[in-house]
Scaffold this motif. Structure first.
Motif, PDB file in Angstrom:
ATOM      1  N   GLU A  19      -8.174  -0.856   0.031  1.00  0.00           N
ATOM      2  CA  GLU A  19      -6.802  -0.768  -0.476  1.00  0.00           C
ATOM      3  C   GLU A  19      -5.842  -1.549   0.419  1.00  0.00           C
ATOM      4  O   GLU A  19      -4.858  -2.124  -0.070  1.00  0.00           O
ATOM      5  CB  GLU A  19      -6.385   0.694  -0.604  1.00  0.00           C
ATOM      6  CG  GLU A  19      -7.219   1.443  -1.635  1.00  0.00           C
ATOM      7  CD  GLU A  19      -6.735   2.846  -1.930  1.00  0.00           C
ATOM      8  OE1 GLU A  19      -6.763   3.244  -3.104  1.00  0.00           O
ATOM      9  OE2 GLU A  19      -6.328   3.552  -0.968  1.00  0.00           O
TER      10      GLU A  19
ATOM     11  N   LEU B 215       0.832  -1.199   0.000  1.00  0.00           N
ATOM     12  CA  LEU B 215       0.000   0.000   0.000  1.00  0.00           C
ATOM     13  C   LEU B 215       0.866   1.248   0.000  1.00  0.00           C
ATOM     14  O   LEU B 215       0.592   2.214  -0.727  1.00  0.00           O
ATOM     15  CB  LEU B 215      -0.918   0.003   1.227  1.00  0.00           C
ATOM     16  CG  LEU B 215      -1.834   1.219   1.383  1.00  0.00           C
ATOM     17  CD1 LEU B 215      -2.746   1.381   0.177  1.00  0.00           C
ATOM     18  CD2 LEU B 215      -2.654   1.110   2.676  1.00  0.00           C
TER      19      LEU B 215
ATOM     20  N   THR C 141      -2.987   5.018  -5.513  1.00  0.00           N
ATOM     21  CA  THR C 141      -4.065   4.794  -4.551  1.00  0.00           C
ATOM     22  C   THR C 141      -5.110   5.891  -4.639  1.00  0.00           C
ATOM     23  O   THR C 141      -4.830   7.004  -5.069  1.00  0.00           O
ATOM     24  CB  THR C 141      -3.504   4.746  -3.121  1.00  0.00           C
ATOM     25  OG1 THR C 141      -2.795   5.964  -2.846  1.00  0.00           O
ATOM     26  CG2 THR C 141      -2.565   3.563  -2.945  1.00  0.00           C
TER      27      THR C 141
END
Length: 324
Positions: free
Chosen positions: A243, A44, A53
């Motif tokens: 995410e 991430l 993202t």
């Protein structure tokens, strides 16, 4: 009137769309503790730095629980990846000011042997067990599993504690410990198995826990959110969870890439060690009722072993995230 009504409906749709968009994405400060609980976040972070993202993430990687406690208390951290018992402690310390969103780490503990033949917990009777974590989760987990298997941890085995997991490899170097048994966390366990050809992984403590407990799971790591941030940004938090789950899944499917990121971000010392240990780090995304059922039972075991391990009292139901 018809034209006016049409204009008003159009404006309402526009403002609803804008508001919805603002609610789903935003900026947050994420603190991650080094070690297995931090592995799930590295992909991430890499995606965030590459602009891939939806949310904007400001990551801080830290080495000590005290830094997480301070960051949450001072409102510097919005989201944090921590040990589950620390999450409970923070809940109590902040008067219910944090919520656990999801579990990210199950069992990271293994029983390793250096010659002793261990095929079940029953085989530990009469053995000397070296373990880190005196007065902390590893000790309580070990005692719980031993007791549930009819072994008195105070009289049927000898538990020798070391200051931390980094001292466990040295146990193998001593001839008098050739028949010793070691309770090792990841990535220390993988490091020992790689370095010493006589070392053997005998038992997984997560599997042993599940054999003796029907109302809890060995859930050792999680992500939490400050409630003030959650209440102001519910959509942003939902986007984070999607995410973050994708980041964990990528860690499991791309171990080499994830291992390299673990070294780059200081989560695990070397990429090689991280890559080899990922499969044994209990990396998993668990939320909702499954999280609540398993984690509440685990924290109850910790509480019964030592109330201080979870901050003095068990968290109430509002500790567990329920999507509104």
């Amino acid at each position: 009137m018809k034209k006016l009504l049409a204009i008003l409906l159009t404006l309402l749709m526009v403002f609803s769309f804008v508001g919805c968009g603002e609610a789903k994405t935003g900026e947050m400060n994420v603190y991650v503790l080094s070690g297995p609980t931090g592995i799930g976040a590295v992909n991430l972070r890499a995606d965030a730095e590459a602009g891939k993202t939806q949310n904007t993430y400001n990551f801080s990687m830290v080495d000590a629980n005290d830094e997480i406690v301070s960051a949450i208390s001072n409102k510097n951290a919005d989201i944090a990846a921590v040990a589950t018992n620390l999450a409970a402690t923070l809940y109590n310390k902040t008067n219910g000011g944090v919520t656990v969103l999801a579990v990210n780490t199950t069992s990271v503990l293994s029983i390793l042997t250096n010659g002793a033949e261990i095929n079940s917990i029953a085989d530990l009777k009469g053995k000397t067990i070296y373990s880190p974590g005196q007065g902390a989760n590893p000790e309580y987990i070990l005692r719980f599993v031993l007791t549930k298997n009819g072994i008195n941890p105070d009289t049927d085995v000898t538990i020798n504690f070391v200051a931390d997991g980094s001292q466990l490899p040295g146990v193998w170097a001593k001839e008098e410990n050739k028949d010793a048994v070691i309770l090792a966390p990841q990535p220390v366990a993988t490091s020992i198995l790689t370095k010493y050809t006589t070392a053997k992984a005998a038992l997984d403590m997560g599997e042993e826990w599940d054999k003796v407990s029907t109302d809890s799971s060995l859930m050792m790591g999680c992500v939490i959110v400050r409630n003030e941030f959650l209440e102001a940004n519910p959509g942003v938090v939902k986007t984070f969870l999607k995410e973050y789950e994708a980041s964990i899944n990528k860690a499991l499917s791309d171990k080499e890439g994830t291992g390299a990121l673990c070294e780059e971000y200081g989560i695990i010392p070397t990429a090689a060690l991280a890559t080899k240990s990922i499969d044994s780090c209990g990396l998993k995304y668990i939320d909702g009722q499954e999280m609540k059922d398993g984690l509440s039972g685990y924290l109850k075991v910790m509480f019964e072993a030592n109330p201080k391990s979870v901050g003095g009292t068990l968290p109430a139901d509002d500790f567990y995230y329920a999507e509104k």
